[in-house]
Design an enzyme around this catalytic site. Structure first.
Site, PDB file in Angstrom:
ATOM      1  N   ASN A  73      45.613 -13.440   1.370  1.00  0.00           N
ATOM      2  CA  ASN A  73      44.446 -13.373   0.494  1.00  0.00           C
ATOM      3  C   ASN A  73      44.879 -12.820  -0.856  1.00  0.00           C
ATOM      4  O   ASN A  73      45.061 -11.616  -1.019  1.00  0.00           O
ATOM      5  CB  ASN A  73      43.355 -12.498   1.114  1.00  0.00           C
TER       6      ASN A  73
ATOM      7  N   ASP B  91      43.942 -17.702   0.682  1.00  0.00           N
ATOM      8  CA  ASP B  91      43.697 -18.672  -0.382  1.00  0.00           C
ATOM      9  C   ASP B  91      44.999 -19.121  -1.033  1.00  0.00           C
ATOM     10  O   ASP B  91      46.094 -18.700  -0.645  1.00  0.00           O
ATOM     11  CB  ASP B  91      42.740 -18.091  -1.427  1.00  0.00           C
TER      12      ASP B  91
ATOM     13  N   GLU C  46      50.824 -37.968  11.886  1.00  0.00           N
ATOM     14  CA  GLU C  46      50.715 -37.226  13.136  1.00  0.00           C
ATOM     15  C   GLU C  46      50.620 -38.228  14.284  1.00  0.00           C
ATOM     16  O   GLU C  46      49.688 -39.016  14.366  1.00  0.00           O
ATOM     17  CB  GLU C  46      49.476 -36.336  13.123  1.00  0.00           C
TER      18      GLU C  46
ATOM     19  N   ASN D 194      36.993 -14.834  -4.269  1.00  0.00           N
ATOM     20  CA  ASN D 194      36.523 -16.124  -3.763  1.00  0.00           C
ATOM     21  C   ASN D 194      36.330 -16.137  -2.242  1.00  0.00           C
ATOM     22  O   ASN D 194      36.182 -17.202  -1.637  1.00  0.00           O
ATOM     23  CB  ASN D 194      37.485 -17.260  -4.182  1.00  0.00           C
ATOM     24  N   ASP D 195      36.317 -14.960  -1.623  1.00  0.00           N
ATOM     25  CA  ASP D 195      36.201 -14.909  -0.165  1.00  0.00           C
ATOM     26  C   ASP D 195      34.896 -15.531   0.330  1.00  0.00           C
ATOM     27  O   ASP D 195      34.855 -16.188   1.377  1.00  0.00           O
ATOM     28  CB  ASP D 195      36.301 -13.469   0.328  1.00  0.00           C
TER      29      ASP D 195
ATOM     30  N   GLY E 255      39.702 -15.382   4.605  1.00  0.00           N
ATOM     31  CA  GLY E 255      39.827 -15.115   3.173  1.00  0.00           C
ATOM     32  C   GLY E 255      41.144 -15.496   2.540  1.00  0.00           C
ATOM     33  O   GLY E 255      41.334 -15.296   1.331  1.00  0.00           O
TER      34      GLY E 255
ATOM     35  N   ASP F 191      46.880 -37.087   9.082  1.00  0.00           N
ATOM     36  CA  ASP F 191      46.257 -36.568  10.290  1.00  0.00           C
ATOM     37  C   ASP F 191      45.817 -37.703  11.225  1.00  0.00           C
ATOM     38  O   ASP F 191      45.454 -38.788  10.781  1.00  0.00           O
ATOM     39  CB  ASP F 191      45.041 -35.726   9.882  1.00  0.00           C
TER      40      ASP F 191
END
Length: 620
Positions: free
Chosen positions: A142, A170, A364, A147-148, A168, A335
């Site tokens: 964090n 980032d 994947e 910006n949490d 949190g 993905d």
């Protein structure tokens, strides 16, 4: 979820802060892509515009900008949407294009395509020369407490005491530790999805996108992502983005207000994919099974996109190109590759490679069997469907190395599983494009899988950094992070210790790590830096010998550079006769231990300690 009412009866929700376009009268619209470039290989783009008024797409549309031509206007079934086919001449000047719709007009900017400048290169790609480090941004560090939580977003959780909520982490937290990656020997970062996930819960993983053109503000937004890519490139580190083409989040704007009835795959009742990739290649498969595999939803919260809808296909492909050009990323991990429409995937891959010839693409392929896995890659089969995907996540070698650690040596088990899997590499056009790994965000952590046996773990890491392909670490591999997917996959996504202010320990520092953790950290760092300067260990040939008595020997070699790798998977010391390997040792008198530095003679028999892997550089 018992039915699909939530998206079959769309809500006409327009959130002003989420709109990139604004009419002269202040009415918000959505314009995707939000901007574009001059000088692209493909000079056409389809602009999808969403208004909020009934009959929005009954209005007249025009563009009057030198070099930009409105080729065709598509009025979609949902009256909120236009799709505009636009061509852009190479002679067009950068500026703001005004799109006139009825009495209003909207800004759409054009810039020159980015080119290599002062050593900065877009879409550099990763190769076997690289070492990838996978990060789940919410759980790594964090770096920006402001910006949490973001007002207005649906998930307001912030609780590090549970694996189900946001913690949190980032993008600034990742930027803060770029020097750490340099020290470790990492040359590329693969981030779990960074795009907006404005869903009510479980938004930490990022796989339920709600806005393709907005980096999640809780990670720092587009500005922080741009900064991360620029700072990483300055440190010699590449960035790989996670692509999710197969599905989106249930609260994505195209689900709450679908542009057309066939934007998604609809079923009378909720229908989940079977996850049975075999039906895609099975000559005896039923049509119904194939449809459910490809068109069924991945999970209830992630609607399945209909990539056979041309507007959906254009939207996804243009977004992929936009991300590369906008942020300067170097490649894509794709993905749930097998669940996409494979014809669409070929088209998408081709578009990216045409625009960026050096870009990396690997999918994947969580499947079982070399044949199954290679079906989704560029292979040597003479079959109806031919994939153009350069590389895959090599789950087959993962199963192989896990066998070494957890099964006794046998005809097909233990190191023989690893040997046999590599012996099947002839099916791939280039197996060196495959990404090899010990664990990731969906799997139990390797250290736990091996019963927290330090010897086994070091042996596996040594194999990872000396085998063919592109090695990938998962954050925390280097500091013995533990966790299993039972009872929940969140337990393999714990916080990196030291990534948050006030953490009781800081494993980013040597002082904060235990003796065992520093031993593993040093092994990775030493071998990672060594392999960066070794042609043999990166692009050199691999020659392997049939395992005997639980001992597996292979060589990486290029010209006169020869690296001998010996894995003793047994619980007792073993000896090997050097003469057996004369075809690669002939002419070399001694060998230097790459990890320890000691010199040994290449004569007679060599002793290999129990549960140990040695890496020797041969010397003349």
């Amino acid at each position: 979820m018992k039915n699909l009412v939530r998206f079959l009866l769309p809500f006409f929700i327009i959130i002003t802060w989420n709109m990139p376009g604004m009419a002269d009268n202040g009415d918000p619209v959505r314009i995707n892509p939000t901007n574009w470039w001059i000088g692209m290989e493909d000079n056409t783009v389809q602009i999808l515009i969403q208004g909020h008024s009934d009959g929005f797409n009954n209005q007249a549309v025009s563009i009057n900008y030198p070099g930009v031509k409105l080729e065709k206007i598509h009025r979609l079934p949902n009256k909120h949407y236009f799709a505009l086919d636009v061509s852009i001449s190479p002679a067009t000047k950068p500026g703001v294009v005004r799109i006139h719709i009825g009495k209003d007009s909207y800004d759409w900017s054009l810039a020159m395509k980015n080119v290599k400048d002062n050593g900065k290169s877009y879409a550099q790609g990763v190769t076997a020369k690289d070492l990838i480090y996978l990060i789940m941004p919410d759980r790594f560090s964090n770096g920006d407490l402001s910006n949490d939580r973001i007002p207005g977003m649906k998930d307001q959780s912030l609780n590090r005491d549970t694996v189900f909520n946001r913690h949190g982490g980032d993008l600034q937290g990742i930027i803060n530790h770029l020097d750490y990656f340099n020290q470790l020997g990492v040359t590329a970062l693969w981030l779990n999805p960074v795009l907006e996930n404005d869903m009510p819960e479980r938004t930490e993983h990022g796989y339920a996108i709600t806005d393709h053109y907005r980096v999640d503000p809780r990670l720092g937004g587009n500005e922080a992502y741009t900064k991360l890519v620029e700072e990483a490139h300055r440190k010699g580190i590449k960035i790989l983005q996670d692509a999710i083409y197969n599905h989106i989040g249930l609260d994505h704007w195209s689900v709450t207000d679908p542009p057309s009835p066939d934007w998604l795959h609809h079923w009378e009742h909720y229908t989940q994919t079977t996850y049975k990739d075999q039906v895609l290649m099975d000559p005896y498969a039923s049509i119904a099974d194939r449809k459910r595999m490809s068109d069924g939803w991945f999970v209830p919260s992630m609607p399945d996109l209909n990539q056979n809808n041309p507007y959906v296909a254009n939207f996804l492909i243009q977004h992929a190109i936009w991300c590369v050009e906008q942020f300067g990323i170097d490649g894509w991990r794709i993905d749930t590759y097998a669940y996409n429409d494979l014809g669409f995937m070929n088209r998408c891959n081709a578009a990216l490679i045409r625009e960026y010839p050096s870009i990396s693409l690997f999918g994947e392929t969580w499947v079982h069997g070399v044949i199954n896995q290679s079906y989704f890659a560029d292979n040597n089969y003479d079959i109806a469907y031919k994939s153009n995907l350069p590389g895959v996540t090599d789950f087959q070698l993962l199963w192989g190395i896990n066998d070494v650690m957890n099964k006794p040596f046998g005809w097909t088990d233990g190191v023989n599983k690893l040997y046999t899997t590599l012996a099947n590499d002839f099916v791939y056009k280039d197996p060196y494009n495959n990404v090899i790994f010990l664990d990731n965000h969906d799997l139990s952590r390797a250290y736990s899988v091996y019963g927290e046996d330090l010897k086994k773990y070091k042996m596996a890491l040594t194999w990872l950094l000396t085998c063919r392909g592109i090695p990938q670490l998962y954050y925390g591999n280097e500091v013995l992070m533990k966790g299993t997917t039972y009872p929940n996959d969140g337990y393999v996504r714990l916080d990196f210790p030291g990534g948050w202010p006030g953490d009781s320990v800081n494993k980013f520092t040597r002082e904060g790590r235990s003796a065992d953790e520093n031993e593993v950290w040093d092994l990775i760092s030493r071998l990672a830096h060594y392999r960066r300067n070794s042609v043999a260990l990166t692009t050199g040939r691999l020659t392997q010998f049939v395992p005997e008595d639980g001992v597996y020997v292979y060589f990486r070699h290029a010209g006169d550079e020869r690296i001998m790798c010996v894995m003793n998977s047994m619980d007792t010391d073993k000896q090997i006769e050097v003469a057996r390997f004369n075809e690669l040792t002939d002419g070399y008198r001694s060998a230097k231990d790459v990890l320890g530095g000691s010199i040994i003679s290449l004569q007679g028999k060599l002793n290999i300690p129990a549960r140990t892997m040695v890496v020797w550089e041969l010397l003349k």
